[in-house]
Each structure stands twice: as structure tokens, then as C-alpha cells.
Design a protein around this motif. Structure first.
Motif, PDB file in Angstrom:
ATOM      1  N   ILE A 150       1.247  27.389   4.280  1.00 53.32           N
ATOM      2  CA  ILE A 150      -0.073  27.176   3.686  1.00 53.32           C
ATOM      3  C   ILE A 150      -0.258  27.967   2.399  1.00 53.32           C
ATOM      4  CG2 ILE A 150      -1.007  26.730   5.988  1.00 53.32           C
ATOM      5  CD1 ILE A 150      -2.602  29.393   5.619  1.00 53.32           C
ATOM      6  N   LEU A 154      -2.508  23.106   1.005  1.00 60.45           N
ATOM      7  CA  LEU A 154      -2.686  22.292   2.207  1.00 60.45           C
ATOM      8  C   LEU A 154      -2.867  20.826   1.824  1.00 60.45           C
ATOM      9  CD1 LEU A 154      -5.102  24.599   4.226  1.00 60.45           C
ATOM     10  CD2 LEU A 154      -2.828  23.863   4.968  1.00 60.45           C
ATOM     11  N   PRO A 155      -1.829  19.992   2.025  1.00 61.22           N
ATOM     12  CA  PRO A 155      -1.960  18.556   1.738  1.00 61.22           C
ATOM     13  C   PRO A 155      -2.787  17.893   2.846  1.00 61.22           C
ATOM     14  CG  PRO A 155       0.215  19.026   2.625  1.00 61.22           C
ATOM     15  CD  PRO A 155      -0.477  20.344   2.477  1.00 61.22           C
ATOM     16  N   LYS A 156      -4.094  17.890   2.688  1.00 63.45           N
ATOM     17  CA  LYS A 156      -4.993  17.523   3.788  1.00 63.45           C
ATOM     18  C   LYS A 156      -4.819  16.089   4.260  1.00 63.45           C
ATOM     19  CE  LYS A 156      -8.454  20.997   2.575  1.00 63.45           C
ATOM     20  NZ  LYS A 156      -9.867  21.268   2.206  1.00 63.45           N
ATOM     21  N   ALA A 157      -4.557  15.162   3.339  1.00 65.66           N
ATOM     22  CA  ALA A 157      -4.390  13.765   3.754  1.00 65.66           C
ATOM     23  C   ALA A 157      -3.163  13.610   4.650  1.00 65.66           C
ATOM     24  CB  ALA A 157      -4.263  12.872   2.515  1.00 65.66           C
ATOM     25  N   ILE A 159      -1.705  16.024   6.396  1.00 67.10           N
ATOM     26  CA  ILE A 159      -1.968  16.759   7.631  1.00 67.10           C
ATOM     27  C   ILE A 159      -2.803  15.910   8.589  1.00 67.10           C
ATOM     28  CG2 ILE A 159      -3.250  18.727   8.582  1.00 67.10           C
ATOM     29  CD1 ILE A 159      -2.341  20.279   6.034  1.00 67.10           C
ATOM     30  N   GLN A 160      -3.830  15.265   8.073  1.00 68.70           N
ATOM     31  CA  GLN A 160      -4.688  14.434   8.915  1.00 68.70           C
ATOM     32  C   GLN A 160      -3.908  13.272   9.517  1.00 68.70           C
ATOM     33  OE1 GLN A 160      -8.084  12.742   6.910  1.00 68.70           O
ATOM     34  NE2 GLN A 160      -9.118  12.203   8.809  1.00 68.70           N
ATOM     35  N   TYR A 163      -1.556  14.575  12.218  1.00 68.68           N
ATOM     36  CA  TYR A 163      -2.363  14.962  13.387  1.00 68.68           C
ATOM     37  C   TYR A 163      -2.754  13.714  14.193  1.00 68.68           C
ATOM     38  CZ  TYR A 163      -6.444  16.491  16.063  1.00 68.68           C
ATOM     39  OH  TYR A 163      -7.351  16.721  17.062  1.00 68.68           O
ATOM     40  N   GLU A 179      -8.329  31.869   7.041  1.00 73.96           N
ATOM     41  CA  GLU A 179      -7.309  30.832   6.915  1.00 73.96           C
ATOM     42  C   GLU A 179      -6.967  30.242   8.295  1.00 73.96           C
ATOM     43  OE1 GLU A 179      -4.819  32.303   2.948  1.00 73.96           O
ATOM     44  OE2 GLU A 179      -4.155  32.917   4.941  1.00 73.96           O
ATOM     45  N   GLN A 182      -9.715  27.830   9.095  1.00 71.38           N
ATOM     46  CA  GLN A 182      -9.600  26.650   8.248  1.00 71.38           C
ATOM     47  C   GLN A 182      -8.510  25.709   8.762  1.00 71.38           C
ATOM     48  OE1 GLN A 182      -8.202  27.439   4.287  1.00 71.38           O
ATOM     49  NE2 GLN A 182      -8.728  25.391   3.505  1.00 71.38           N
ATOM     50  N   CYS A 183      -7.346  26.272   9.113  1.00 72.66           N
ATOM     51  CA  CYS A 183      -6.238  25.455   9.606  1.00 72.66           C
ATOM     52  C   CYS A 183      -6.565  24.837  10.969  1.00 72.66           C
ATOM     53  CB  CYS A 183      -4.966  26.302   9.705  1.00 72.66           C
ATOM     54  SG  CYS A 183      -4.284  26.796   8.111  1.00 72.66           S
ATOM     55  N   LEU A 186      -8.488  21.761  10.628  1.00 73.57           N
ATOM     56  CA  LEU A 186      -7.716  20.626  10.120  1.00 73.57           C
ATOM     57  C   LEU A 186      -6.840  19.981  11.193  1.00 73.57           C
ATOM     58  CD1 LEU A 186      -6.587  21.997   6.636  1.00 73.57           C
ATOM     59  CD2 LEU A 186      -8.219  20.149   7.066  1.00 73.57           C
TER      60      LEU A 186
END
Length: 402
Positions: A150, A154-157, A159-160, A163, A179, A182-183, A186
Motif C-alpha cells: 500500500i 491503492l488501486p481501488k477499482a 481491489i474492489q 474482493y 491505514e 482504510q484497508c 476496502l
């Protein structure tokens, strides 16, 4: 991740560190195994990924023991591409080891095959410091755990999506509680970093002065022979205190031991089994300075099987033929000088003369096989014999990958 490549002197003082991995409830559920060049090193100084992993595994599994090191928790180990393709290194305790594929590993058909075989055997696979590319996209189908550093963002798209696809996500280098939160929001369920604990260097009292290359080479010859003799194996293991200690520790570990402790070496060998014994010996050899590569070992085994078959045709001792063939290639496999090897190797006069002078019937046999390897044709050494030897060697290597 182990660290960057740089020069290291081989002092024999290397050790390991472990860093806790926790879940969303901050329960300590796993550890990552980290190599350290010496007891005072704060970070890894890795100049050879295979050797570093071999040394770390040797300390963790065969010196300290997984029972003492991490109990029933999972242990993540860093695995380079070369390590994953090595046929003798797949006997690690699959019920506890998480194989962590390093982020710079080159993806190939051979690598994907090796990973599929590890999955079939029951190993958990993790992708280290993952950044999705066209080159590594095929690894996702084999992974159980995806690790994100991290500190690089954080490449959120992504990661989502991962997941939602059901992957276990592990956040690495989590430095603060903020942090961590936050993680967790996500979708991460595993966490590693200074916010919980820095890597803890482990000490071991095991002495490493005894590891004899000659003894290990004799062990390899026995372990790869079609006619494995357990009494001979027992004698060779007993000559090496480091290996002897490793065998007893592994056989009496929680993952192997029966209700009664194993006090006899032969009992320990039976408990461990030949497959893991090959792994153990290979790890100890790779923990030294001269890693044996898959290609060179395959070539050596091809020559050994060819010599064995030709010895049978010519009425010679087949085991002597196999040993002469394998040991004639040992300088290439291990990067050592033949004369130095033979000084500490108690071989028969017949094999010694064959290796050094190519004298006697065994020496002529070895010369004929070497000539065939260079493309010479001879009615004494049919092409089918060499092809069959190569097929046997490849099959043996493939068997140890599977």
C-alpha cells in the motif's frame, strides 16, 4: 518481498526474521518468513533468490522447527521463478506453507504448470506486491491470496473487483492504524506492517560447520537411484550432524510425528519419506554457495541413467554405472572442482579411475556415453538408449514437481 540484489559474503551467520500477519480483528494468524544475511541485519541482502529461500526454509523448518517458530499459524515463504521450477523443492509441509510468488517472476507455460501442480498438491498460493499486467493476468486463476504494497498506492477499482471475485486480500506495509482501517474498509482481511509489529529476527543454536559436499553428493546418488537402499541412506545421513539434526526435528514435528516420538534414524526416514528427504537434502545443498540448477541436474541424471543401462548391457555393476555417470557431471551441477570433490569422496577404485582417467571397463563406458552426448554414433551405444535415458531423467524430474 525479500529485498534487492546485492553482494553478500558467505559467513554462515545467516538467519531469518518473521513478521506477523493479522486479520481484521488483529488476531495473529500467519507470519511471513524473511531472510537475513546475519543476526544484526535489519533488512534482507539477497544476491541469490533461490539460495536465500533455501537458507530461510532450512532455518525455519529444519533448525528451529515450525512448531516452535509459528505453532499452527501459516507461514508465507518468498518463491522466485527458479525456486518454483526446481523439482526437489516441492516437499515442504503444504498444510502450513503459503507459497508467495515474487512480483518480478517471469510468467511462462512452465511456471503456470508448476503452480497448477502445487495447487493440486494442496499448497496455498499468494501473489506478492501485485500490480495487474497482461503478462501476469494468468496468475490470478491460480492465486488464493493477493498482496498489495500500500506504500505504492491503492488501486481501488482492481481491489474492489478482486474482493468481489472472492480473493483474500492482504495489505502489506501498513504503517498506521488509520491505514489499517482504510484497508479494512476496502475489503482487505489480512494485514502486515509496522503498525502491528516489525520483523523479529530469530536466533538458532544450530552449527553449520559440518555440511559435507561429498556426503551430500553420495546422498543424491542414493536418493535418485532406482534402487534406493535405506540402510545406505541412514549411514550417509548419520555422517552429517546438520542433516541428522534436521531429519530428527522434521520427523518429530507436530506435522509428522505419530503418538510416539521417533528415536531411531530409520524410523525418522520412514516418517519423512523419500520425497521430502530429497527436498531436505536439496534445501541444505542450495543453502550453500553452489545452487544446483534443474537443467544441469537433468543432464546429470540423463548421463547417470545412460551409464546404468549400458552397464547392464556390458555385464557391469549397474549402481556403479549410475554413480559414475551422475558424479562425472557433479562439477557442472555444483560448480566445484573434480579433484577437490574426489579428495573427500570415498569412492571405489573402479569409479575413481573411471572419473579421473577414464580407465577400466567403467571408464570406457563413461567415455562412450560422453561421445554419444556429443553426437557420435556407435553400435555399442544405440540412439534409443540415450533417448530412453533422457526420457527417464525428465520423467523423474516431472514426478518430483507433481
Amino acid at each position: 518481498m525479500q529485498g534487492s540484489a546485492q553482494e553478500e559474503t558467505s559467513t554462515g551467520h545467516y538467519t531469518i526474521a518473521i513478521q506477523p500477519i493479522v486479520n481484521a480483528q488483529l488476531h495473529h494468524v500467519a507470519d511471513e518468513l524473511l531472510y537475513r544475511g546475519d543476526f544484526s541485519a535489519g533488512t534482507a541482502a539477497v544476491f541469490d533468490d533461490v539460495q536465500a529461500t533455501a537458507r530461510a526454509c532450512a532455518v525455519a523448518i529444519y533448525e528451529i522447527g515450525l512448531d516452535k517458530l509459528c505453532g499452527q499459524r501459516k507461514l508465507f515463504i518468498n518463491a522466485s521463478g527458479e525456486w518454483l521450477l526446481n523439482p526437489d523443492l516441492d516437499g515442504l509441509p503444504k498444510e502450513q506453507i503459503v507459497v508467495e510468488v515474487l512480483e518480478d517472476t517471469a510468467v511462462s507455460d512452465a511456471l503456470l504448470t508448476a503452480l497448477r501442480q502445487l495447487k493440486t498438491q494442496g499448497y496455498t498460493l499468494a501473489l506478492d506486491d501485485f500490480e495487474l499486467t497482461d503478462a501476469n493476468r494468468s496468475l490470478l486463476a491460480l492465486a488464493d491470496i493477493i498482496k498489495f504494497d500500500i506504500s505504492t498506492g491503492l488501486p481501488k477499482a482492481l481491489i474492489q473487483r478482486l474482493y468481489q471475485d472472492g480473493y483474500t486480500l492482504l495489505a502489506e506495509r501498513v504503517e498506521t492504524y488509520e491505514e489499517f482501517e482504510q484497508c479494512k474498509a476496502l475489503g482487505f482481511s489480512l494485514f502486515q506492517g509496522y503498525f502491528y509489529q516489525r520483523p523479529q529476527v530469530q536466533t538458532t543454536k544450530t552449527q553449520r560447520h559440518s555440511t559435507s559436499r561429498a556426503n551430500q553428493m553420495q546422498l543424491l546418488a542414493q536418493l535418485y537411484s532406482d534402487k534406493v537402499r535405506l540402510p545406505a541412506l541412514s549411514t550417509l545421513i548419520a555422517r552429517d550432524p546438520y542433516l541428522l539434526n534436521a531429519v530428527f526435528k522434521r520427523a518429530n514435528s507436530a506435522g509428522k510425528a505419530s503418538q510416539r516420538p521417533a528415536y531411531k534414524l530409520m524410523d525418522c526416514i520412514h516418517i519423512i519419506g523419500l520425497k521430502e528427504l530429497r527436498t531436505l537434502v536439496s534445501i541444505v545443498m542450495l543453502a550453500g554457495n553452489n545452487p544446483a540448477s534443474k537443467i544441469n541436474l537433468t543432464s546429470g541424471l540423463t548421463r547417470a541413467f545412460a551409464c546404468e543401462a549400458l552397464a547392464e548391457q556390458r555385464g557391469l555393476d549397474e549402481e556403479e554405472g549410475f554413480i559414475a555417470g551422475l558424479f562425472s557431471h557433479m562439477p557442472v551441477i555444483l560448480g566445484i572442482d573434480l579433484d577437490a570433490m574426489l579428495q573427500e569422496l570415498p569412492l571405489s577404485q573402479t569409479i575413481h579411475q573411471a572419473l579421473t582417467l577414464r580407465q577400466g571397463r567403467l571408464g570406457r563406458l563413461l567415455t562412450d556415453i560422453e561421445a554419444s552426448e556429443q553426437g557420435s554414433t556407435s553400435s555399442d551405444v544405440p540412439a534409443e538408449l540415450m533417448l530412453q535415458a533422457a526420457a527417464e531423467a525428465r520423467a523423474l524430474m516431472d514426478t518430483h514437481i507433481s
